[in-house]
Structure formats: C-alpha cells, structure tokens
Design a protein around this motif. Structure first.
Motif, PDB file in Angstrom:
ATOM      1  N   LYS A   1       0.780  -1.173   0.076  1.00  0.00           N
ATOM      2  CA  LYS A   1      -0.276  -0.263  -0.222  1.00  0.00           C
ATOM      3  C   LYS A   1       1.043   1.031  -0.046  1.00  0.00           C
ATOM      4  O   LYS A   1       1.825   1.577   0.733  1.00  0.00           O
TER       5      LYS A   1
ATOM      6  N   HIS B   1     -11.562 -11.424 -10.723  1.00  0.00           N
ATOM      7  CA  HIS B   1     -10.322  -9.965 -11.247  1.00  0.00           C
ATOM      8  C   HIS B   1      -9.020 -10.760 -10.887  1.00  0.00           C
ATOM      9  O   HIS B   1      -8.124 -10.400 -11.018  1.00  0.00           O
TER      10      HIS B   1
ATOM     11  N   ASN C   1      -3.962  -2.669 -10.268  1.00  0.00           N
ATOM     12  CA  ASN C   1      -5.131  -2.162 -10.795  1.00  0.00           C
ATOM     13  C   ASN C   1      -6.552  -2.839  -9.678  1.00  0.00           C
ATOM     14  O   ASN C   1      -7.765  -2.296  -9.762  1.00  0.00           O
ATOM     15  N   LEU C   2      -5.626  -2.817  -8.624  1.00  0.00           N
ATOM     16  CA  LEU C   2      -6.332  -3.248  -7.412  1.00  0.00           C
ATOM     17  C   LEU C   2      -6.914  -2.508  -6.241  1.00  0.00           C
ATOM     18  O   LEU C   2      -6.031  -1.402  -6.383  1.00  0.00           O
ATOM     19  N   SER C   3      -8.146  -2.053  -5.621  1.00  0.00           N
ATOM     20  CA  SER C   3      -8.156  -1.693  -4.613  1.00  0.00           C
ATOM     21  C   SER C   3      -7.607  -1.919  -3.382  1.00  0.00           C
ATOM     22  O   SER C   3      -7.647  -2.966  -3.572  1.00  0.00           O
ATOM     23  N   GLY C   4      -7.759  -0.968  -2.163  1.00  0.00           N
ATOM     24  CA  GLY C   4      -7.359  -1.751  -0.639  1.00  0.00           C
ATOM     25  C   GLY C   4      -7.824  -2.820  -0.879  1.00  0.00           C
ATOM     26  O   GLY C   4      -6.991  -3.497  -0.422  1.00  0.00           O
TER      27      GLY C   4
ATOM     28  N   GLN D   1     -10.058  -5.314  -2.161  1.00  0.00           N
ATOM     29  CA  GLN D   1      -9.640  -5.944  -2.843  1.00  0.00           C
ATOM     30  C   GLN D   1      -7.945  -7.209  -2.720  1.00  0.00           C
ATOM     31  O   GLN D   1      -7.951  -7.999  -3.193  1.00  0.00           O
ATOM     32  N   ARG D   2      -6.704  -6.172  -2.660  1.00  0.00           N
ATOM     33  CA  ARG D   2      -5.319  -6.133  -2.300  1.00  0.00           C
ATOM     34  C   ARG D   2      -5.032  -6.930  -1.387  1.00  0.00           C
ATOM     35  O   ARG D   2      -4.455  -8.546  -1.214  1.00  0.00           O
TER      36      ARG D   2
ATOM     37  N   LEU E   1      -6.610  -0.088   5.501  1.00  0.00           N
ATOM     38  CA  LEU E   1      -8.080   0.277   5.059  1.00  0.00           C
ATOM     39  C   LEU E   1      -8.815   1.272   6.151  1.00  0.00           C
ATOM     40  O   LEU E   1      -8.173   1.424   6.965  1.00  0.00           O
ATOM     41  N   ASP E   2      -9.095   2.075   5.342  1.00  0.00           N
ATOM     42  CA  ASP E   2     -10.438   2.592   5.443  1.00  0.00           C
ATOM     43  C   ASP E   2     -11.537   2.479   7.217  1.00  0.00           C
ATOM     44  O   ASP E   2     -11.524   1.071   6.651  1.00  0.00           O
TER      45      ASP E   2
END
Lengths: 280, 393
Positions: free
Chosen positions: A279, B127, B134-137, B139-140, B165-166
């Motif tokens: 991240k 995916h 190319n993935l969101s947090g 998804q990662r 993560l949020d």
C-alpha cells in the motif's frame, strides 16, 4: 483567462527556444560527422554542411577492409562479455549492500567509490606491464578485466539504488510462501529489479564501447583492438590521401549499436513497476 | 492445523534491547489468538519469531509438538498476511495466489482448482487476471488472504492485516476474517494494536506491554477482570476512567465523593492487602444519568454531581465528559497508554471523566448533572505496580 493564456504561450515559447538550443548544441557535431561521411574526397573540405555530392564510397571502403571489420567484432565481443559479467557481479554485490548487514560493508562501498574516482590514466602503465608479464596484453581478457573493474562501481551504485526501492516485505512474503532464499531472489526480487538491471547494462555497455584509453594502450594488433582505437590507425590508400571520410563513416557506424542497444532496452525500463506491491 | 506453543520465548537484539521477554503461550489447534498492545510492545516481533523471519534468542517454539526454532520459514508450513499485503507486483492475482503452490511443485490442474476455490471464497473470481496495482485496497487485502489460504497451511499469521483499510471497510473485513477463520478452522495468530479488533475477533487475547505478557484470556474475561492497570486501560473503548482514591474503613474517598464499597469489593481489597492510596477504575458504561434511575435502584448505588463539559450524542447513547477537581491518577502504565493513544499531547484531556449515558438523558453542556454509578463495579489498583487489587479471576 486571456492573461493566463498569454503567460502560458510565453512560457511555452521560452521553453521551446531553450529546448531547440540544447538539441542543436548536442546534435550539430553528430550531424557534421554524418555529413562528412557522405562527402566525396574532393568536396570534403568545401565547408558545406549539406554535401553537394552524395556518396556511399566511404562506407563501402571501411567494410571492404579488415582494418574495420575485425575491430568491430572485437568491440562487440569485449563490450558484451564485460557488460554481462559486470552486471551479474554487480547485482549480487548490490543486493548484499542493500539488504544485508555484513562486516566491512562500509569499506566495500568506500573502495568501490574510490575505484570510480581513480584517474584511469595513472593505471595504464602498471596495467601495461602487468598484462605483458601475464600474457594478457593484446588479448580480449586483457581489456575485459579492466573494463569490469571500472564498470563494477557504476553497476553496484546504480543497482543498489534499485534494490533499495524494492519492499523488503516482498522477500519475507516469498519466504513464507515456501521459497528458498535463491528462489525468492530469482522469482521475486530479480524481476522487479529488471528495469535497474537494464539501465545498468546500458551504462556499462556504453562505458566499455566508448573506451579509448585502455583500448589504445593495452592492444597492439587487430587480435583485440577495438573500434575507437582502430579509428586512430586509419590511413588513406596512400600517404597523401586524407582518411577523414572513412573515419567519419566508421564513427557513424559505431554509434549505431549504442542506439540499437538503448532503443531495445528502453521499452523494458518501465518506471513504477513496483507499484501495487504494498500500500503506497 | 496445528498447535503452537511458545515456551519462555525471548528476543534480545544484538544491541541489548529486549523485544520479547519469556513469552509463554499455548495456542490450541484451530484457535484464533490475538496479540495486542501499543506500538513497540513486541507483538510483531513475536509473530515474526513464530514465522521464522526472526531468530529466537532463547526459549522454545513448538509447532505440533516438534521444536521449530531452527526451521526455515518455508519448512514451517505457515502462511502470513502482511500489513502492507506484500503482493508480487509483476504477477497477476492468479499468479500471486498460485505462487506458494508452484513453489511446492503442485501440478497445474490442482493449482488451478485451488486458486479458483480460494478466489470463490474471497469473491475475487472476476479479478484473477488483473495486476495488484489495478486493485483497490480491500481487493489487495483479499488477494493477500487468498495467497495465505490456497495451500491450506498449518497456521495463519496476520500482522495488522486491516490497518491500511479505511474505517468502514475495516469493519466489513473484520467480519469476513472472522467468518473465514471459523469456516477453515485453521489456527490463527493475529497481531493488532486496535482493541476493537482484539475484542471482536479472538477466542483469546494476549495483551503485551514492553515485551512482557500482561494477561491472556477471552475478550470478555479481560474486560471484566483485567489483571492490572495496563490491561484495564487498554481493553474497552472509551477506556476506563482512573481516579486517585484513599481507602478508609471500607469506604473510598475519591474525586467522585466518598463511596461506600460493597462487601465483595472490600473483601477482595482486604485479601489483596490493599494499600491506603489506591487508583480506582470505573468504565464509562457503568455510569448513568441519575434522573433516569428508579428510586429504589438509585439507592443501591452512589451519585455525584458535576458540570457537563462536553456532550457527544451518538444517537443510541450519549457520552458526557466531566472535569474533576483533582489531578487524575497517573502511573507509568497510564502514561504509556496515553502516549500510545496520542492523548498525552492534547491539553486538557488528562483530568476528564468519560461517562456513557442513555440516549434519553437530558444532560446539557455547561449544566450540572447527577450521575449514578454502581460501586460494585469499581476496580481498585495498586499505584506502585499497577496490580488489580479487586482481581477475582
């Protein structure tokens, strides 16, 4: 908006002007050599930038003689071998410097920096004597060895910067996934360091390819003489003939491998390959 | 599936720093254990030692009864999820998840079916051919989980897997991690600094401070019976209020007035040889607006009156903040907790009492309010060493 627009146009114009000056400054000598290589012997010294009479005779001449072909083979062989060895050794050393804490690490980095700064000319005489004693004089290894020595600091520095960019956790993850340290390096770290490896390879190759000092001092025959050295031995057909045309043609020819090399690897030097690993 | 035992496991760095000191934990097969504590408490070091990424200085780590101190990470058959996910950026999601299987030389058909099965569980099927970048947090994070579950390891180790993560996603992922662990029944060690994750996820929670295990127990047990001041302050949100108090013939003189202790509390304190000066702890949820209490019920507890400084209405409940006249209790443990929460740097928070009231309370900011609390809920701590004097575990 109008004022803003004017400012942008002004800025663009200024930048364009600076760009043009830089490009012209860099390219005029190159274009001049290209122009000379296409001129006939009679018009060589007429001072025209664009040849009035075009000829390929100079190119035909250099490829008709062993004086050029043989050094070209030497140049390619010596530079490629030296580049390969320097990059592989450099990768291992750079990885160790970036990742491990070992005794003497600072000394190693210091010494490699020292080598990079060392004036090469002061080593020519000792090297000449050493190589004659060892029978390395005027052989391929006789040039490959000093090239590796001087290319390694460059390789280590460039590569360790790239290795440091690769998140440490990727390697830990690979270990947890069941990789041996070797597998972790070759399957995870090396692919990610690829842009750095190619960048380093280009720099090292150019260094070896362009070298004149060692090439002229440590060779005596066409057995190992590289193109930059061979160029200085070019003569015309007779004592009274000017070899400028053929030298220019040879100079243009030896620029081509570098251009090909850079274009070939440029596509692989993709920045930001590591994005998405962690991240960010 | 495995049982993991840490027997006096210690980590001392070459510079002499002690990261983990004589840690004793027995993790049963299939259990979900949380290591929790403020930053620098040694929880990640402990996890890395179980993983094999850090050497154990002394003590023994046993996995399924066999000593594992000297085993390389790859031979321990343990999967780990990293805080940063540590996905391989040059591989697609499918290749990332297949990587451990490929290294184990599993045949192609099995790799395919296992990866697809894991992708199904984690809702990643569409995916599979994308790159991590190319993935969101979220998804990662799921890919990282997928890489851990494909090879059905003996145990999962998770190092703050949700902290990137949020808040909303973290809540959702918390539920799915919990569900996944129940579904797979794999022994899991989970490191977090978030007490909410610790409370909601684990079968058992291990609270660490400065490399030393403070208490091990179920989340509810830790909440009800903290062994010391540190655990009491760490578990529960908002955290427990602490006030200095004096014990005098069965009653307690405190900034909240003189409180008559119940027999239960008094007996426990006597049995523990409580000193005169103590720290009294009361959780915010054990207060109530006195006006809402029935008279008979109200008599059974104590009441104090104070001016409401700040009132936060959460809808379902209200938080009322009071300032007490005297300085609040401070001990090394409490200072460390405050530093970890960052509240040490916020002026004026040091002497505030937090209370949780019913939503129907008519408390107003700047107005005095009668606040009721149950003296039987009071916990007394020894200010010299933080021990819980009313511990009845």
């Amino acid at each position: 908006m109008a004022i803003g627009g004017a400012v942008t146009t002004g800025r663009k114009a200024r930048w364009a002007l600076v760009d043009i000056i830089v490009v012209v400054y860099a390219l005029v000598p190159v274009l001049w050599i290209v122009s000379l290589s296409f001129k006939t012997k009679e018009t060589l010294a007429d001072g025209n930038f664009i040849p009035r009479e075009w000829t390929f005779q100079n190119y035909a001449d250099i490829f008709a003689t062993d004086e050029f072909i043989r050094p070209l083979i030497n140049s390619l062989g010596i530079s490629i071998i030296a580049t390969l060895i320097a990059v592989v050794l450099g990768m291992m050393a750079a990885y160790a410097i970036a990742r491990l804490d070992f005794p003497g690490k600072k000394a190693l980095v210091g010494v490699s920096l020292l080598i990079a700064m060392f004036p090469q000319i002061s080593l020519v005489t000792p090297l000449f004597n050493i190589e004659r004693q060892l029978g390395l004089f005027d052989t391929w290894p006789g040039l490959i060895l000093p090239y590796i020595t001087f290319a390694l600091p460059l390789a280590i520095y460039t590569l360790s910067a790239f290795f440091r960019e690769i998140p440490w956790e990727l390697e830990k993850a690979a270990k947890m996934d069941g990789a041996t340290p070797g597998q972790a390096f070759w399957k995870v770290i090396a692919p990610l360091a690829a842009p750095g490896v190619f960048t380093t390879a280009i720099l090292v190759f150019i260094f070896c390819w362009n070298d004149f000092l060692f090439a002229i001092s440590l060779t005596s025959t066409e057995a190992s003489r590289t193109v930059p050295a061979a160029l200085s031995f070019f003569t015309g057909a007779s004592q009274f003939e000017d070899p400028t045309g053929t030298i220019s043609a040879a100079a243009v020819v030896i620029t081509i491998p570098i251009i090909i090399f850079v274009l070939f690897f440029q596509r692989r030097i993709v920045a930001g390959l590591t994005s998405g690993a962690v991240k960010g | 599936m495995a049982e993991i035992v840490l027997d006096k496991v210690t980590k001392r760095y070459p510079d002499g720093a002690l990261a983990v000191s004589e840690m004793d934990i027995e993790i049963a097969d299939g259990e979900f254990v949380i290591l929790v504590g403020p930053s620098g408490c040694g929880k990640s070091t402990a996890l890395n030692m179980i993983a094999g990424l850090e050497d154990i200085s002394s003590g023994e780590l046993r996995i399924d009864g066999a000593r594992a101190n000297e085993k390389a990470p790859k031979d321990r058959d343990i999967a780990m999820v990293f805080q940063s996910y540590a996905l391989y950026p040059h591989m697609s999601v499918r290749e990332n998840m297949a990587f451990p299987l490929r290294l184990a030389k599993v045949d192609d058909a099995t790799v395919r079916s296992k990866v697809e099965e894991a992708a199904e569980i984690l809702d990643l099927t569409q995916h599979l051919d994308r790159r991590p970048s190319n993935l969101s947090g979220g998804q990662r994070q799921r890919v990282a989980m997928g890489r851990a579950i494909v090879r059905s390891p003996k145990a999962f180790l998770m190092d703050e897997p949700l902290s990137n993560l949020d808040a909303k996603l973290r809540g959702q992922m918390r539920t799915s991690v919990s569900k996944l662990q129940r579904q797979l029944g794999t022994t899991t060690v989970y490191v977090t600094h978030d007490q909410t994750e610790a409370m909601t996820l684990g079968d058992r929670v291990v609270v660490l401070r400065g490399g030393i295990v403070q208490q091990i127990g179920s989340p509810q047990f830790l909440y009800d019976h903290p062994a010391n001041l540190f655990v009491a302050g760490f578990i529960g949100s908002p955290s427990m209020n602490f006030v200095p108090a004096t014990l005098e013939d069965g009653s307690l003189k405190s900034p909240l007035g003189t409180i008559t202790l119940t027999d239960r509390v008094r007996r426990l304190a006597e049995a523990a040889n409580a000193p005169r000066e103590v720290v009294a702890g009361l959780r915010p949820e054990h207060f109530e607006d006195a006006a809402l209490m029935e008279e008979s019920h109200r008599q059974s507890g104590s009441t104090f009156t104070a001016t409401v400084d700040v009132l936060e209405s959460m809808g379902a409940e209200k938080y009322a903040y009071f300032t007490v006249e005297e300085e609040l209790a401070t001990t090394a443990e409490l200072e460390e907790l405050a530093a970890d929460a960052g509240s040490a740097d916020v002026p004026g928070t040091g002497s505030t009492i937090v209370t949780r009231l019913s939503a129907s309370s008519e408390a107003r900011e700047g107005r005095p309010l009668d606040v009721w609390f149950d003296p039987d809920r009071i916990q007394l701590f020894d200010p010299s060493n933080g021990a819980n004097l009313t511990y009845s575990g």
